[in-house]
Design an enzyme around this catalytic site. Structure first.
Site, PDB file in Angstrom:
ATOM      1  N   ARG A 217      -1.987  -5.993  -8.602  1.00  0.00           N
ATOM      2  CA  ARG A 217      -0.781  -6.779  -8.321  1.00  0.00           C
ATOM      3  C   ARG A 217      -0.546  -7.808  -9.419  1.00  0.00           C
ATOM      4  O   ARG A 217       0.519  -7.924  -9.974  1.00  0.00           O
ATOM      5  CB  ARG A 217      -0.910  -7.490  -6.969  1.00  0.00           C
ATOM      6  CG  ARG A 217      -0.729  -6.553  -5.806  1.00  0.00           C
ATOM      7  CD  ARG A 217      -1.330  -7.111  -4.558  1.00  0.00           C
ATOM      8  NE  ARG A 217      -2.788  -7.112  -4.632  1.00  0.00           N
ATOM      9  CZ  ARG A 217      -3.574  -7.330  -3.610  1.00  0.00           C
ATOM     10  NH1 ARG A 217      -3.066  -7.606  -2.446  1.00  0.00           N
ATOM     11  NH2 ARG A 217      -4.883  -7.286  -3.748  1.00  0.00           N
TER      12      ARG A 217
ATOM     13  N   HIS B 158       0.845  -1.205   0.000  1.00  0.00           N
ATOM     14  CA  HIS B 158       0.000   0.000   0.000  1.00  0.00           C
ATOM     15  C   HIS B 158       0.883   1.258   0.000  1.00  0.00           C
ATOM     16  O   HIS B 158       0.629   2.210  -0.730  1.00  0.00           O
ATOM     17  CB  HIS B 158      -0.882   0.051   1.256  1.00  0.00           C
ATOM     18  CG  HIS B 158      -1.928  -1.018   1.340  1.00  0.00           C
ATOM     19  ND1 HIS B 158      -2.050  -1.856   2.417  1.00  0.00           N
ATOM     20  CD2 HIS B 158      -2.932  -1.373   0.493  1.00  0.00           C
ATOM     21  CE1 HIS B 158      -3.076  -2.677   2.238  1.00  0.00           C
ATOM     22  NE2 HIS B 158      -3.632  -2.411   1.077  1.00  0.00           N
TER      23      HIS B 158
ATOM     24  N   LYS C 122     -16.712  -7.629   7.527  1.00  0.00           N
ATOM     25  CA  LYS C 122     -17.503  -7.691   8.771  1.00  0.00           C
ATOM     26  C   LYS C 122     -16.650  -8.089   9.976  1.00  0.00           C
ATOM     27  O   LYS C 122     -16.996  -7.805  11.104  1.00  0.00           O
ATOM     28  CB  LYS C 122     -18.658  -8.686   8.600  1.00  0.00           C
ATOM     29  CG  LYS C 122     -19.608  -8.344   7.466  1.00  0.00           C
ATOM     30  CD  LYS C 122     -20.674  -7.345   7.905  1.00  0.00           C
ATOM     31  CE  LYS C 122     -21.665  -7.037   6.806  1.00  0.00           C
ATOM     32  NZ  LYS C 122     -21.119  -6.177   5.735  1.00  0.00           N
TER      33      LYS C 122
ATOM     34  N   SER D  83      -2.790  -7.803   2.652  1.00  0.00           N
ATOM     35  CA  SER D  83      -3.078  -7.727   4.092  1.00  0.00           C
ATOM     36  C   SER D  83      -3.497  -9.092   4.613  1.00  0.00           C
ATOM     37  O   SER D  83      -3.151  -9.472   5.727  1.00  0.00           O
ATOM     38  CB  SER D  83      -4.192  -6.708   4.356  1.00  0.00           C
ATOM     39  OG  SER D  83      -3.814  -5.430   3.932  1.00  0.00           O
TER      40      SER D  83
HETATM   41  P1  ADP Z   1      -9.795  -3.954  -0.518  1.00  0.00           P
HETATM   42  O1  ADP Z   1     -10.494  -4.672   0.577  1.00  0.00           O
HETATM   43  O2  ADP Z   1     -10.536  -2.812  -1.097  1.00  0.00           O
HETATM   44  O3  ADP Z   1      -9.161  -4.846  -1.577  1.00  0.00           O
HETATM   45  P2  ADP Z   1      -7.125  -3.584   0.440  1.00  0.00           P
HETATM   46  O4  ADP Z   1      -6.664  -2.846   1.640  1.00  0.00           O
HETATM   47  O5  ADP Z   1      -6.866  -5.058   0.415  1.00  0.00           O
HETATM   48  O6  ADP Z   1      -8.619  -3.248   0.275  1.00  0.00           O
HETATM   49  O7  ADP Z   1      -6.491  -2.944  -0.852  1.00  0.00           O
HETATM   50  C1  ADP Z   1      -6.732  -1.608  -1.193  1.00  0.00           C
HETATM   51  C2  ADP Z   1      -6.155  -1.346  -2.547  1.00  0.00           C
HETATM   52  O8  ADP Z   1      -4.744  -1.512  -2.491  1.00  0.00           O
HETATM   53  C3  ADP Z   1      -6.640  -2.306  -3.647  1.00  0.00           C
HETATM   54  O9  ADP Z   1      -6.693  -1.601  -4.860  1.00  0.00           O
HETATM   55  C4  ADP Z   1      -5.553  -3.325  -3.708  1.00  0.00           C
HETATM   56  O10 ADP Z   1      -5.459  -3.923  -4.987  1.00  0.00           O
HETATM   57  C5  ADP Z   1      -4.339  -2.471  -3.439  1.00  0.00           C
HETATM   58  N1  ADP Z   1      -3.244  -3.245  -2.879  1.00  0.00           N
HETATM   59  C6  ADP Z   1      -3.246  -4.059  -1.817  1.00  0.00           C
HETATM   60  N2  ADP Z   1      -2.044  -4.620  -1.616  1.00  0.00           N
HETATM   61  C7  ADP Z   1      -1.247  -4.135  -2.607  1.00  0.00           C
HETATM   62  C8  ADP Z   1       0.118  -4.349  -2.990  1.00  0.00           C
HETATM   63  N3  ADP Z   1       0.893  -5.207  -2.352  1.00  0.00           N
HETATM   64  N4  ADP Z   1       0.557  -3.659  -4.049  1.00  0.00           N
HETATM   65  C9  ADP Z   1      -0.240  -2.828  -4.741  1.00  0.00           C
HETATM   66  N5  ADP Z   1      -1.515  -2.598  -4.454  1.00  0.00           N
HETATM   67  C10 ADP Z   1      -2.023  -3.244  -3.404  1.00  0.00           C
END
Ligand code: ADP
Length: 165
Positions: free
Chosen positions: A97, A24, A48, A135
């Site tokens: 990704r 992120h 949830k 995550s």
């Molecule tokens: P969501 O539940 O909306 O997927 P996340 O927190 O998992 O929320 O991810 C938020 C955004 O960040 C999404 O667009 C996801 O693809 C992107 N994202 C998550 N991890 C990575 C990563 N390692 N590299 C690039 N983008 C990421």
């Protein structure tokens, strides 16, 4: 109402951020130099049963984005496009990704465009080192005490340790 066609571009980076990872952050770093303002928006109602309550996710995000003066952390609930309109945003930022992300993201982006044609979804790619990082994986590995170094910021590592023992 359509957002103003002003020169200052606000992008919303929405997600669960449960918790924020270096993937992120990699995306935030790339986006912060492109957009005038970047709002990292924590979704209150996506999952949830999150590991971290929204307030804690926000605290961690605020700590790790402190150095970027044009990055703000906020919380939203309900329809993303309503929130984006209310913030006067022109862009929704999402990370891709691997091909596996693409199908879902495409569907979301197309639907969001139908809801609000004036707001563009922009996809960015993380550095290769983070292209497998999520995550969900971080939480799973932390539960087994097997989280490799360098995948999450130090503050997240600490909180994961207290959370999952
Ligand atoms: P969501 O539940 O909306 O997927 P996340 O927190 O998992 O929320 O991810 C938020 C955004 O960040 C999404 O667009 C996801 O693809 C992107 N994202 C998550 N991890 C990575 C990563 N390692 N590299 C690039 N983008 C990421």
């Amino acid at each position: 109402m359509a957002p103003e066609n002003s020169k200052s571009v606000t992008a919303i980076y929405p997600g669960s951020f449960d918790p924020v990872t270096n993937g992120h952050l990699d995306l935030i770093a790339r986006a912060a130099v492109i957009f005038d303002r970047l709002v990292v928006a924590v979704a209150r109602n996506y999952d949830k049963s999150p590991l971290f309550p929204v307030q804690e996710r926000v605290e961690m995000l605020e700590a790790v984005t402190f150095d970027w003066k044009n990055v703000e952390v906020d919380v939203f609930e309900g329809l993303l496009m309503d929130y984006a309109r209310a913030r006067g945003a022109r862009v929704i930022l999402r990370g891709i990704r691997a091909v596996s992300d693409y199908e879902y993201e495409l569907q979301m982006a197309m639907m969001n465009r139908k809801i609000e044609p004036q707001i563009e979804t922009v996809f960015m790619l993380p550095g290769e080192a983070y292209s497998y990082l999520s995550s969900r994986l971080v939480k799973e590995l932390a539960q087994f005490g097997a989280l490799p170094k360098g995948l999450v910021p130090a503050i997240v590592e600490e909180r994961l340790r207290t959370k999952v023992g």
